[in-house]
Design a protein around this motif. Structure first.
Motif, PDB file in Angstrom:
ATOM      1  N   ALA A 111       0.818  -1.218   0.000  1.00  0.00           N
ATOM      2  CA  ALA A 111       0.000   0.000   0.000  1.00  0.00           C
ATOM      3  C   ALA A 111       0.850   1.266   0.000  1.00  0.00           C
ATOM      4  CB  ALA A 111      -0.926  -0.001   1.217  1.00  0.00           C
ATOM      5  N   LEU A 112       2.066   1.186   0.567  1.00  0.00           N
ATOM      6  CA  LEU A 112       2.942   2.360   0.639  1.00  0.00           C
ATOM      7  C   LEU A 112       3.321   2.890  -0.746  1.00  0.00           C
ATOM      8  CD1 LEU A 112       5.573   1.920   3.509  1.00  0.00           C
ATOM      9  CD2 LEU A 112       3.766   3.634   3.299  1.00  0.00           C
ATOM     10  N   VAL A 113       3.323   2.006  -1.723  1.00  0.00           N
ATOM     11  CA  VAL A 113       3.644   2.455  -3.086  1.00  0.00           C
ATOM     12  C   VAL A 113       2.584   3.422  -3.579  1.00  0.00           C
ATOM     13  CG1 VAL A 113       3.984   1.683  -5.466  1.00  0.00           C
ATOM     14  CG2 VAL A 113       4.904   0.325  -3.575  1.00  0.00           C
ATOM     15  N   GLU A 114       1.325   3.164  -3.212  1.00  0.00           N
ATOM     16  CA  GLU A 114       0.222   4.024  -3.641  1.00  0.00           C
ATOM     17  C   GLU A 114      -0.015   5.181  -2.668  1.00  0.00           C
ATOM     18  OE1 GLU A 114      -1.276   3.644  -6.487  1.00  0.00           O
ATOM     19  OE2 GLU A 114      -0.232   1.768  -6.991  1.00  0.00           O
ATOM     20  N   ILE A 115       0.276   4.953  -1.375  1.00  0.00           N
ATOM     21  CA  ILE A 115       0.030   5.991  -0.352  1.00  0.00           C
ATOM     22  C   ILE A 115       1.313   6.218   0.434  1.00  0.00           C
ATOM     23  CG2 ILE A 115      -1.553   6.745   1.477  1.00  0.00           C
ATOM     24  CD1 ILE A 115      -3.402   4.451   0.690  1.00  0.00           C
ATOM     25  N   PRO A 116       2.277   6.926  -0.141  1.00  0.00           N
ATOM     26  CA  PRO A 116       3.543   7.159   0.561  1.00  0.00           C
ATOM     27  C   PRO A 116       3.323   7.922   1.868  1.00  0.00           C
ATOM     28  CG  PRO A 116       3.694   7.780  -1.762  1.00  0.00           C
ATOM     29  CD  PRO A 116       2.243   7.550  -1.467  1.00  0.00           C
ATOM     30  N   GLY A 117       4.107   7.577   2.875  1.00  0.00           N
ATOM     31  CA  GLY A 117       4.039   8.295   4.141  1.00  0.00           C
ATOM     32  C   GLY A 117       2.984   7.799   5.097  1.00  0.00           C
ATOM     33  N   CYS A 324      11.712  -2.088  -1.501  1.00  0.00           N
ATOM     34  CA  CYS A 324      13.033  -1.441  -1.428  1.00  0.00           C
ATOM     35  C   CYS A 324      13.606  -1.197  -2.817  1.00  0.00           C
ATOM     36  CB  CYS A 324      13.984  -2.296  -0.593  1.00  0.00           C
ATOM     37  SG  CYS A 324      13.545  -2.405   1.157  1.00  0.00           S
ATOM     38  N   PHE A 325      13.409  -2.131  -3.720  1.00  0.00           N
ATOM     39  CA  PHE A 325      13.881  -1.942  -5.097  1.00  0.00           C
ATOM     40  C   PHE A 325      13.120  -0.793  -5.756  1.00  0.00           C
ATOM     41  CE2 PHE A 325      16.144  -5.738  -4.450  1.00  0.00           C
ATOM     42  CZ  PHE A 325      16.966  -5.996  -5.538  1.00  0.00           C
ATOM     43  N   ILE A 326      11.814  -0.701  -5.487  1.00  0.00           N
ATOM     44  CA  ILE A 326      11.020   0.399  -6.053  1.00  0.00           C
ATOM     45  C   ILE A 326      11.510   1.736  -5.516  1.00  0.00           C
ATOM     46  CG2 ILE A 326       8.726   1.472  -6.058  1.00  0.00           C
ATOM     47  CD1 ILE A 326       7.535  -1.336  -6.206  1.00  0.00           C
ATOM     48  N   GLN A 327      11.843   1.779  -4.230  1.00  0.00           N
ATOM     49  CA  GLN A 327      12.362   3.015  -3.640  1.00  0.00           C
ATOM     50  C   GLN A 327      13.704   3.409  -4.247  1.00  0.00           C
ATOM     51  OE1 GLN A 327      10.439   4.968  -1.415  1.00  0.00           O
ATOM     52  NE2 GLN A 327       9.076   3.447  -2.350  1.00  0.00           N
ATOM     53  N   ALA A 328      14.441   2.422  -4.723  1.00  0.00           N
ATOM     54  CA  ALA A 328      15.703   2.701  -5.421  1.00  0.00           C
ATOM     55  C   ALA A 328      15.464   2.971  -6.904  1.00  0.00           C
ATOM     56  CB  ALA A 328      16.658   1.530  -5.252  1.00  0.00           C
ATOM     57  N   ASP A 329      14.170   3.126  -7.272  1.00  0.00           N
ATOM     58  CA  ASP A 329      13.757   3.435  -8.644  1.00  0.00           C
ATOM     59  C   ASP A 329      14.158   2.335  -9.620  1.00  0.00           C
ATOM     60  OD1 ASP A 329      12.360   5.032 -10.387  1.00  0.00           O
ATOM     61  OD2 ASP A 329      14.130   6.147 -11.031  1.00  0.00           O
ATOM     62  N   ARG A 330      14.019   1.107  -9.166  1.00  0.00           N
ATOM     63  CA  ARG A 330      14.289  -0.007 -10.073  1.00  0.00           C
ATOM     64  C   ARG A 330      13.513  -1.239  -9.605  1.00  0.00           C
ATOM     65  NH1 ARG A 330      20.070  -2.732  -9.419  1.00  0.00           N
ATOM     66  NH2 ARG A 330      18.823  -4.427 -10.316  1.00  0.00           N
ATOM     67  N   LEU A 331      12.817  -1.840 -10.513  1.00  0.00           N
ATOM     68  CA  LEU A 331      12.202  -3.143 -10.312  1.00  0.00           C
ATOM     69  C   LEU A 331      11.772  -3.651 -11.676  1.00  0.00           C
ATOM     70  CD1 LEU A 331      11.339  -5.295  -8.219  1.00  0.00           C
ATOM     71  CD2 LEU A 331       9.050  -4.293  -8.274  1.00  0.00           C
ATOM     72  N   ASP A 332      12.594  -4.490 -12.251  1.00  0.00           N
ATOM     73  CA  ASP A 332      12.297  -5.057 -13.553  1.00  0.00           C
ATOM     74  C   ASP A 332      12.648  -6.536 -13.532  1.00  0.00           C
ATOM     75  OD1 ASP A 332      15.157  -5.406 -14.268  1.00  0.00           O
ATOM     76  OD2 ASP A 332      15.176  -3.219 -14.329  1.00  0.00           O
ATOM     77  N   PRO A 333      12.303  -7.274 -14.582  1.00  0.00           N
ATOM     78  CA  PRO A 333      12.529  -8.723 -14.571  1.00  0.00           C
ATOM     79  C   PRO A 333      13.967  -9.136 -14.273  1.00  0.00           C
ATOM     80  CG  PRO A 333      11.054  -8.156 -16.361  1.00  0.00           C
ATOM     81  CD  PRO A 333      11.502  -6.856 -15.762  1.00  0.00           C
ATOM     82  N   GLY A 334      14.922  -8.250 -14.510  1.00  0.00           N
ATOM     83  CA  GLY A 334      16.306  -8.566 -14.182  1.00  0.00           C
ATOM     84  C   GLY A 334      16.553  -8.673 -12.689  1.00  0.00           C
ATOM     85  N   ASP A 335      15.609  -8.187 -11.884  1.00  0.00           N
ATOM     86  CA  ASP A 335      15.751  -8.242 -10.429  1.00  0.00           C
ATOM     87  C   ASP A 335      15.126  -9.500  -9.828  1.00  0.00           C
ATOM     88  OD1 ASP A 335      17.016  -5.691 -10.235  1.00  0.00           O
ATOM     89  OD2 ASP A 335      15.069  -4.746 -10.532  1.00  0.00           O
ATOM     90  N   PHE A 336      14.641 -10.379 -10.673  1.00  0.00           N
ATOM     91  CA  PHE A 336      14.029 -11.618 -10.178  1.00  0.00           C
ATOM     92  C   PHE A 336      15.006 -12.412  -9.315  1.00  0.00           C
ATOM     93  CE2 PHE A 336      13.669 -16.232 -10.856  1.00  0.00           C
ATOM     94  CZ  PHE A 336      12.426 -16.477 -10.289  1.00  0.00           C
TER      95      PHE A 336
END
Length: 385
Positions: A111-117, A324-336
Motif C-alpha cells: 500500500a505504501l507504493v500508492e500511499i507514501p508516508g 526497497c527496489f522500487i524506492q531505489a527506482d528499479r524493479l524489472d525482470p532482471g531483479d528476479f
C-alpha cells in the motif's frame, strides 16, 4: 523405490522441500509477470508467466497429496486426539501467528507504493476495519481442517470399506492411471471452476475444497498400496511424455493467444489439457523422486525441518524486498534473481532464529514461569541427622 509400508519416505521429504521451493519461486515471479499482484514491476514479462504456467497446476495439489500420505502414516501410530493436537500446534498456531504478525506488513508495504508516508498504525486501523487477510497462509488453515476431518473419518471409512484403498489402487492401472484422475480433474476445472473460482476463503471455496481435499484423500488411501507405486514407476516415462506434451500445448497457446482473445471452445480445451498436465506432473514427480531421492540427505533433512518457517515468512520478505527496489527506482525482470536470493537468505535466518528460540528461550521461559514446588519440611529423623 522406497519401502512403502515402513520406514521414512526420503523421496516424500525431498518432494515436500521441492514443492515449497517452487512456491517461493512462483511468488517471486508474480512481481514480474502480467498478472496483477500485491506489487508489480515497472515492466511485465510474459516469459515470467511461464513459471506460473509450469508449476501452479500441480504444486499445491501435490502438497495436499503428500500431506494425505503423512496423515495416513500418523494414523497408524497415533490416536486421533494426538494427531489433531499435534497438527493444531504445527499448522493452526503458525497460521494464526502469520495472520496477525506476518501478513499485515506485506499488505502495508504494498500500500505504501500508492500511499507514501502512511503510518503503520493508520494502516492497521483501516486494515482491521476492512477485514483481515490470510494471503498465502490459506494452505495452513485448509490443511489443518482436512487433517482433523480425515483423521476422524478415515478409521470409520476403512472399517466399513476395508477394501477401499486396494480397490482404488487397482483402478489406477494401465490406462486407468491416466484416464480416471484426468477425467475427474477436468470435470472440476470445466464445471466447478467457472462457477466458483478460487476464493481462498475456507467457508465457501467449493472448487478448491473439491480439488485439494480429493488429492489429500487420494494420498491417504494410496500410501500403503505397493501396486500404485509400482504402477507409477512403470509408467514414469509415459507420464513424463504426457506432462511435457501438455505443457508445450499450454505454453504455445498462452504465448500466441492472450486470454481475452480465446474462444470458449479453446478455453474448455485448455482446462482439459491443464488437467492432463496437472496429474501427469504429480505422478511423474512421485515416480522419479522414488528413484532419485530414495536415500537420506542431510540437506533435505535440514530444509524439511525449516520449510514451515520459509513458507510463513517468504511472501512478506518478497514484498518488502520489492518495495526497497522500487524506492531505489528499479524493479524489472532482471531483479528476479536478486529478490529470490534475498528472500531465501532472510527465510534461512528466520528459520535459524526460530530454532534458537525453541532450543534456548522457550525452555528458559518455561522454567521461569513454572510454579515452584513447595519445599518439603525434613522429617524428624532428617532433622536429627
Amino acid at each position: 523405490m522406497n519401502n512403502i509400508l515402513g520406514g521414512r519416505r526420503h523421496d516424500i521429504d525431498a518432494l515436500r522441500v521441492f514443492s515449497f521451493g517452487t512456491v517461493i519461486i512462483y511468488h517471486t515471479s508474480l512481481l514480474f509477470g502480467t498478472r496483477d499482484w500485491l506489487l508489480n514491476s515497472y515492466e511485465s514479462s510474459r516469459l515470467m508467466d511461464l513459471i506460473a504456467i509450469g508449476s501452479h497446476p500441480w504444486r499445491m495439489s501435490l502438497l495436499f497429496f503428500i500431506s494425505g500420505l503423512v496423515t495416513a502414516s500418523l494414523l497408524n501410530r497415533k490416536s486421533v486426539e494426538e494427531i489433531c493436537r499435534s497438527r493444531t500446534r504445527h499448522l493452526l498456531l503458525p497460521f494464526l501467528f502469520g495472520v496477525v504478525f506476518i501478513v499485515p506488513p506485506q499488505i502495508y508495504f504494498a500500500a505504501l507504493v500508492e500511499i507514501p508516508g502512511m503510518s503503520y498504525w493508520d494502516f492497521l486501523k483501516a486494515y482491521v476495519a476492512n477485514g483481515i487477510m490470510v494471503e498465502h497462509l490459506w494452505f495452513l488453515l485448509y490443511l489443518w481442517v482436512y487433517v482433523c476431518l480425515w483423521s476422524l473419518a478415515m478409521p470409520r471409512l476403512t472399517k466399513r470399506l476395508p477394501n477401499l484403498p486396494s480397490a482404488f489402487a487397482s483402478s489406477l492401472k494401465g490406462a486407468g492411471l491416466f484416464l480416471l484422475p484426468v477425467a475427474f480433474l477436468a470435470a472440476l476445472r470445466v464445471f466447478l471452476y467457472p462457477v466458483f473460482g478460487e476464493s481462498l476463503n475456507v467457508i465457501n471455496d467449493v472448487y478448491a475444497h473439491a480439488l485439494y481435499f480429493s488429492m489429500f484423500m487420494a494420498g491417504s488411501l494410496l500410501v500403503n498400496q505397493p501396486q500404485f507405486w509400482s504402477e507409477i514407476d512403470r509408467q514414469r516415462w509415459v507420464s513424463l511424455g504426457l506432462a511435457a506434451a501438455s505443457l508445450l500445448a499450454i505454453v504455445t497457446i498462452a504465448l500466441v493467444l492472450p486470454r481475452e482473445q480465446r474462444p470458449d471452445v479453446l478455453v474448455v480445451l485448455m482446462r482439459i489439457i491443464r488437467s492432463v498436465f496437472q496429474w501427469c506432473s504429480i505422478i511423474t514427480l512421485l515416480a522419479f523422486a522414488g528413484r532419485i531421492a530414495s536415500r537420506p540427505s542431510r540437506v533435505v533433512a535440514y530444509l524439511n525441518k525449516s520449510m514451515m518457517t520459509y513458507y510463513v515468512v517468504h511472501q512478506t520478505v518478497i514484498i518488502i524486498a520489492a518495495y526497497c527496489f522500487i524506492q531505489a527506482d528499479r524493479l524489472d525482470p532482471g531483479d528476479f534473481l536478486p529478490i529470490l536470493i534475498i528472500t531465501l537468505l532472510v527465510c534461512a535466518m528466520a528459520a535459524e532464529a526460530k530454532k534458537f528460540a525453541e532450543a534456548r528461550l522457550v525452555p528458559w521461559v518455561s522454567k521461569l514461569v513454572a510454579p515452584r514446588k513447595p519445599r518439603e519440611e525434613p522429617s524428624s529423623l532428617e532433622a536429627a541427622g
